[in-house]
Enzyme design. Structure first.
Site, PDB file in Angstrom:
ATOM      1  CD1 TRP A 130      -1.544   8.478 -12.788  1.00  0.00           C
ATOM      2  CD2 TRP A 130      -3.438   9.914 -12.169  1.00  0.00           C
ATOM      3  NE1 TRP A 130      -2.899   7.864 -12.980  1.00  0.00           N
ATOM      4  CE2 TRP A 130      -3.996   8.577 -12.561  1.00  0.00           C
ATOM      5  CE3 TRP A 130      -4.497  10.680 -11.645  1.00  0.00           C
ATOM      6  CZ2 TRP A 130      -5.172   8.275 -12.821  1.00  0.00           C
ATOM      7  CZ3 TRP A 130      -5.711  10.446 -11.809  1.00  0.00           C
ATOM      8  CH2 TRP A 130      -6.136   9.165 -12.469  1.00  0.00           C
ATOM      9  CG  ASP A 212      -4.658  12.175  -6.017  1.00  0.00           C
ATOM     10  OD1 ASP A 212      -5.322  11.382  -5.408  1.00  0.00           O
ATOM     11  OD2 ASP A 212      -4.400  12.010  -7.254  1.00  0.00           O
ATOM     12  CE  LYS A 247      -4.624   3.036  -7.754  1.00  0.00           C
ATOM     13  NZ  LYS A 247      -4.212   2.800  -9.175  1.00  0.00           N
TER      14      LYS A 247
END
Ligand code: LMR
Length: 397
Positions: A130, A212, A247
């Site tokens: 990311w 993560d 999300k």
């Protein structure tokens, strides 16, 4: 003092939303920032979230401070979602938890926490990872190194290269950042055998796994998506986890996440908690409350929890369907190149695997917005735009 300031380049992901909003092309398509959209292109508030908010409006009776680690109930409930209700780590109390401002907040708190335990520690991040991982880790004072992860030829994980690099170059006390599921940006995840081999290597070499997990529930299922992480927690004595509710609860702007530190003993967990609280106090004092209260309300109520899980299932299924439909739509344009890998990958993202020039053309000539690395957010597709996107891809190939 400020005359020496230089502008920082625009954020490679977040700036896409700005450019998209400015574009007047009626056919424009936003496949940029990782945000779930429904069939109408709208990021709606999830039904369970709306219900919980209504309840909070009536029942919440104070806005006093929540404390550095936020709501204990939120943390306990969310840690059960991440680790499973009766994970040994939870029953042994070998865990310190803190509600954080989103997953990014958790990443930063954990980065600074690691920097307290081992100043300047090396964090190994996958190539690619990311776009914000490296800035967050370096801002926390850590040293970042990369291990190979995605193989553009096979469109899968280059697991042998990843293991070889960690085996050869990672030193005891180094940290290894892994994506819990739905790898961002590639959509290529480790399978369970690979998780176990990674956990064994990490344990043997005395490394610290840093997972993560920002997309739990958007790949194969809530438990399936956390299976690798849980297996890791069964294998190693120490681990840190950053989780996000952006999300899977659609709470993006409410900044809701959690930092978890798993320690070898319960005594170490309370030391870790005090250090984590101190990192938080000197940074933002305490997290925002609203999003965490919403999540807590949902997870504490079996009916709301079921409603949330059902809606998440619908979202997950829609993304999977869009993956297949995009592959078929590209094929229907007469493109010979094989895009079927998109069907095999997980979560919101995949690389199209086109060049930077082709990405430029997609954005500037077709108003199809995607990240420069060719990462697309599948959830930005719908029945109105999918044929247009496939045509645009065919045109730039
Ligand atoms: C993304 O990768 O698009 C999301 O995680 C949003 C962000 O903050 O970058």
């Amino acid at each position: 003092m400020f005359e020496s300031l230089r502008a920082v380049p625009a954020d490679p992901i977040l700036n896409l939303s700005v450019l998209y909003r400015q574009d007047t092309n009626p056919n424009k398509v936003d496949l940029g920032v990782g945000v779930y959209k429904d069939e109408t292109g709208h990021t709606a508030i999830m039904a369970a979230v709306s219900r919980a908010q209504e309840r909070l409006l009536v029942e919440e009776d104070t806005k006093t401070y929540v404390g550095m680690a936020g709501s204990k109930r939120f943390c306990d409930l969310l840690s059960q979602v991440t680790l499973g209700t009766d994970h040994q780590v939870l029953t042994d109390n070998r865990i310190a938890l803190a509600q954080t401002p989103g997953g990014s907040g958790a990443l930063r708190v954990l980065g600074e926490f690691i920097n307290v335990a081992k100043p300047g520690a090396t964090v190994w991040v996958g190539n690619p990872t990311w776009a914000n991982h490296i800035p967050v880790m370096t801002s926390a004072g850590l040293t970042v190194k990369q291990y190979p992860y995605y193989d553009a030829k096979t469109r899968g994980v280059d697991f042998d290269a990843m293991m070889a690099a960690l085996e050869a170059d990672a030193q005891a006390g180094d940290v290894v950042l892994l994506h819990g599921c739905c790898h961002n940006p590639s959509g290529a995840d480790l399978n369970l055998a690979q998780w176990q081999a990674t956990a064994d290597l990490i344990k043997a070499k005395g490394l610290l796994p840093y997972v993560d997990i920002a997309y739990q529930g958007l790949g194969e299922g809530m438990d399936e998506d956390a299976a690798g992480l849980r297996l890791m927690a069964n294998t190693v004595p120490e681990m840190v986890i950053a989780s996000s509710c952006s999300k899977n609860f659609g709470l993006y702007r409410e900044r809701t996440g959690m930092a978890m530190v798993i320690t070898a003993t319960a005594e170490q967990a309370s030391l870790a908690q005090s250090q984590m609280n101190s990192v938080i106090r000197s940074n933002y004092s305490m997290p925002p409350s609203h999003g965490a209260m919403v999540v807590e309300t949902i997870l504490a109520d079996p009916k709301l929890k079921q409603m949330w899980r059902d809606e998440l299932k619908t979202m997950r299924k829609r993304i999977k369907d869009l993956r297949s439909q995009l592959v078929d739509a590209i094929k229907a344009e007469g493109v010979e190149q094989d895009f079927s890998f998109i069907k095999r990958q997980n979560g919101m993202f995949s690389f199209l695997g086109v060049s930077a020039e082709q990405v430029d053309k997609l954005v500037n000539e077709h108003s199809v917005y995607l990240v420069g690395s060719s990462r697309i957010n599948l959830a930005g597709l719908n029945q109105h735009n999918i044929a247009y996107v496939a045509k645009a891809i065919a045109a730039v190939l």
